[in-house]
Design a protein around this motif. Structure first.
Motif, PDB file in Angstrom:
ATOM      1  N   HIS A 153      -6.804 -24.364  58.434  1.00 55.18           N
ATOM      2  CA  HIS A 153      -5.340 -24.425  57.400  1.00 55.18           C
ATOM      3  C   HIS A 153      -5.189 -25.402  57.310  1.00 55.18           C
ATOM      4  O   HIS A 153      -5.265 -26.126  57.487  1.00 55.18           O
ATOM      5  CB  HIS A 153      -4.759 -23.244  58.769  1.00 55.18           C
ATOM      6  N   PRO A 161      -3.613 -16.796  54.039  1.00 49.64           N
ATOM      7  CA  PRO A 161      -3.141 -16.618  55.524  1.00 49.64           C
ATOM      8  C   PRO A 161      -3.674 -16.194  56.105  1.00 49.64           C
ATOM      9  O   PRO A 161      -4.312 -14.528  56.209  1.00 49.64           O
ATOM     10  CB  PRO A 161      -1.442 -16.366  54.627  1.00 49.64           C
ATOM     11  N   SER A 162      -3.665 -16.248  57.189  1.00 49.57           N
ATOM     12  CA  SER A 162      -4.477 -15.979  58.682  1.00 49.57           C
ATOM     13  C   SER A 162      -3.303 -16.816  59.910  1.00 49.57           C
ATOM     14  O   SER A 162      -2.783 -17.907  58.989  1.00 49.57           O
ATOM     15  CB  SER A 162      -5.563 -16.093  58.382  1.00 49.57           C
ATOM     16  N   MET A 163      -3.551 -16.861  60.836  1.00 50.27           N
ATOM     17  CA  MET A 163      -2.756 -17.134  62.122  1.00 50.27           C
ATOM     18  C   MET A 163      -3.596 -18.414  62.225  1.00 50.27           C
ATOM     19  O   MET A 163      -5.218 -18.333  62.684  1.00 50.27           O
ATOM     20  CB  MET A 163      -2.871 -16.193  63.068  1.00 50.27           C
ATOM     21  N   ASP A 169      -0.378 -19.725  66.591  1.00 50.44           N
ATOM     22  CA  ASP A 169      -0.457 -18.474  65.734  1.00 50.44           C
ATOM     23  C   ASP A 169       0.913 -18.408  64.883  1.00 50.44           C
ATOM     24  O   ASP A 169       1.305 -17.556  65.110  1.00 50.44           O
ATOM     25  CB  ASP A 169       0.756 -17.556  67.239  1.00 50.44           C
ATOM     26  N   GLU A 177       1.225 -18.670  59.866  1.00 52.46           N
ATOM     27  CA  GLU A 177       0.945 -17.732  59.342  1.00 52.46           C
ATOM     28  C   GLU A 177       0.682 -18.575  58.420  1.00 52.46           C
ATOM     29  O   GLU A 177       1.614 -19.252  57.761  1.00 52.46           O
ATOM     30  CB  GLU A 177       1.504 -17.122  58.786  1.00 52.46           C
ATOM     31  N   THR A 216      -5.602 -20.040  54.236  1.00 47.54           N
ATOM     32  CA  THR A 216      -6.553 -20.494  55.238  1.00 47.54           C
ATOM     33  C   THR A 216      -7.780 -21.302  54.154  1.00 47.54           C
ATOM     34  O   THR A 216      -8.420 -21.481  53.088  1.00 47.54           O
ATOM     35  CB  THR A 216      -7.431 -19.730  55.670  1.00 47.54           C
TER      36      THR A 216
END
Length: 471
Positions: A137, A155-157, A161, A163, A166
């Motif tokens: 990230h 986007p991802s975690m 955790d 967001e 990526t």
């Protein structure tokens, strides 16, 4: 006076025969890794406190590279072989898991010269330094995001955790950038490798090329992989299972010791709750629990991580990762001495570093397992029971004995041919298998000579004083 000299000479000769621990060169197998969350470790240089707020848990708190340099001698005494630093690259947050610039040191932590100084200081203590390398990230305001580049995906975690955009590691240009970046850090600072964070979208071929590139630059550089299966992966399943077993007495380690064990093991990290907190929630003393856990970690195949503050041991009181400043002024002497003793034992043991592992006895919640190499066999006994347990070991030759290393005792063969290992509740010991030489008559004789000489000396002084008073 002549008599005193003779007594002292005998004592010196006696001390010459006391065995010493031989320090052997550390191999890559069996690293003892100390993980440092840089911003929350030690503030060693206030001049780089650009924007800190110790009252805000999301802000920088002042930990830096100089603070780590200042603590290297202490970590060396603990038997640590490798320092794993959280991301030191310029990022959007104190933890570094939201990358901004992969090729610069975050100015809150210092500069590249200080990282070079840290590597030099660590080398002086025969240790290594590896860096967290986040390949998943970037920060929301990273240039790649602003440019709407195909170097980032949806986007991802992230690992905490949050967001975030990526990194698109399926893009070959992105792969090349990070390969060159890894080589840059090796060449410019002399670090010994990386702890990389990846995800299931990361091509395995990229990981292998990354390993080859850094080892081409530095032959003994190594790579720890977090997020996908790899020969040097972090064993997160182990952590969850071992914490559940050892957070309280009464559960056996048998389920853990009967499965394949390899990789890198840990009890807690910057991404989990504290093991200390888990034990306190169950109502048990954390130092007792930590001594059992560290005996296990230091005697299993593979390598082990400990997280900063294990020396205390720290507890933030909640079921969340502990990112407070390390409370190093509250070190617990009992656990520190236990860690130092374990490190010395492992350093000198080919069986613990390279040997096979086999569970050989169970008694209640007490487990005894064997680590064996060609030139050495060790037995590790961990009693996680609520009462004293006795384990009978079979298959050991009659002319051998088990010598305790954590607790100084000798186990010899019984009349029925077994060796009985007895441990009190919530204790552990490590035994080395050696030839049974019987009683150490030389030691006993020397003790008699020394004690006899001391008594004779006291008597002589007493007689002399009595004569002087009579005169």
């Amino acid at each position: 006076m002549h008599y005193i000299r003779k007594v002292l000479l005998v004592m010196v000769l006696f001390l010459c025969f006391i065995p010493t621990i031989t320090v052997m060169a550390e191999e890559q197998t069996g690293e003892r890794i100390y993980y440092i969350l840089v911003d929350r470790y030690v503030n060693g240089d206030s001049s780089n406190d650009i924007e800190i707020n110790i009252d805000d848990p999301t802000a920088y708190h002042g930990g830096d590279l100089q603070g780590i340099i200042d603590r290297v001698p202490n970590l060396s005494e603990l038997g640590i072989t490798t320092l794993n630093l959280s991301p030191v690259m310029t990022a959007g947050s104190y933890h570094g898991f939201d990358l901004l610039d992969a090729q610069s040191v975050d100015p809150q932590f210092g500069n590249i010269a200080e990282l070079q100084n840290l590597v030099a200081e660590v080398d002086e203590h025969d240790m290594k330094v590896i860096l967290d390398f986040v390949l998943t990230h970037v920060a929301d305001d990273h240039a790649w995001v602003k440019q709407q580049s195909d170097w980032v995906a949806e986007p991802s975690m992230n690992q905490l955790d949050e967001e975030l955009p990526t990194i698109n590691l399926e893009n070959e240009d992105v792969q090349q950038y990070f390969l060159e970046t890894a080589v840059y850090w090796i060449k410019s600072t002399g670090i010994d490798g990386f702890h990389v964070y990846v995800d299931e979208q990361t091509p395995p071929s990229f990981i292998e090329e990354l390993r080859q590139r850094i080892q081409a630059e530095k032959e003994d550089a190594f790579l720890i992989v977090d997020g996908i299966e790899d020969e040097n992966q972090i064993d997160h399943d182990f952590q969850r299972e071992v914490v559940d077993i050892l957070k309280q007495p009464g559960k056996s380690l048998e389920p853990l010791l009967t499965q394949e064990i390899n990789g890198f093991h840990y009890m807690e990290s910057a991404l989990t709750s504290r093991f200390t907190h888990e034990t306190v929630k169950e109502g048990f003393h954390p130092v007792t629990r930590w001594k059992l856990a560290s005996t296990l970690l230091y005697t299993l195949p593979g390598s082990s991580f400990v997280y900063q503050g294990v020396e205390v041991p720290m507890d933030n009181g909640v079921d969340e990762p502990d990112h407070r400043m390390a409370e190093l002024n509250k070190e617990d002497e009992e656990i520190t001495q236990h860690l130092e003793k374990l490190a010395a034992i492992r350093q000198d043991s080919s069986a613990l570093k390279n040997g096979d592992i086999e569970l050989i006895a169970q008694a209640g919640a007490m487990s005894v397992y064997k680590r064996s190499a060609e030139d050495q066999t060790m037995y590790i006994a961990i009693n996680n029971d609520t009462e004293t347990q006795v384990a009978s070991l079979e298959g050991i030759s009659a002319d051998m004995q088990l010598k305790g290393l954590l607790e100084d005792n000798i186990v010899r063969q019984q009349n029925d041919g077994t060796y009985r290992v007895i441990l009190e509740r919530e204790t552990s010991n490590i035994f080395v298998l050696e030839e049974d030489t019987g009683f150490n008559w030389f030691f006993i004789a020397m003790m008699i000579v020394i004690l006899g000489g001391f008594v004779a000396f006291i008597v002589a002084i007493s007689v002399k004083n009595r004569k002087m008073r009579q005169e």
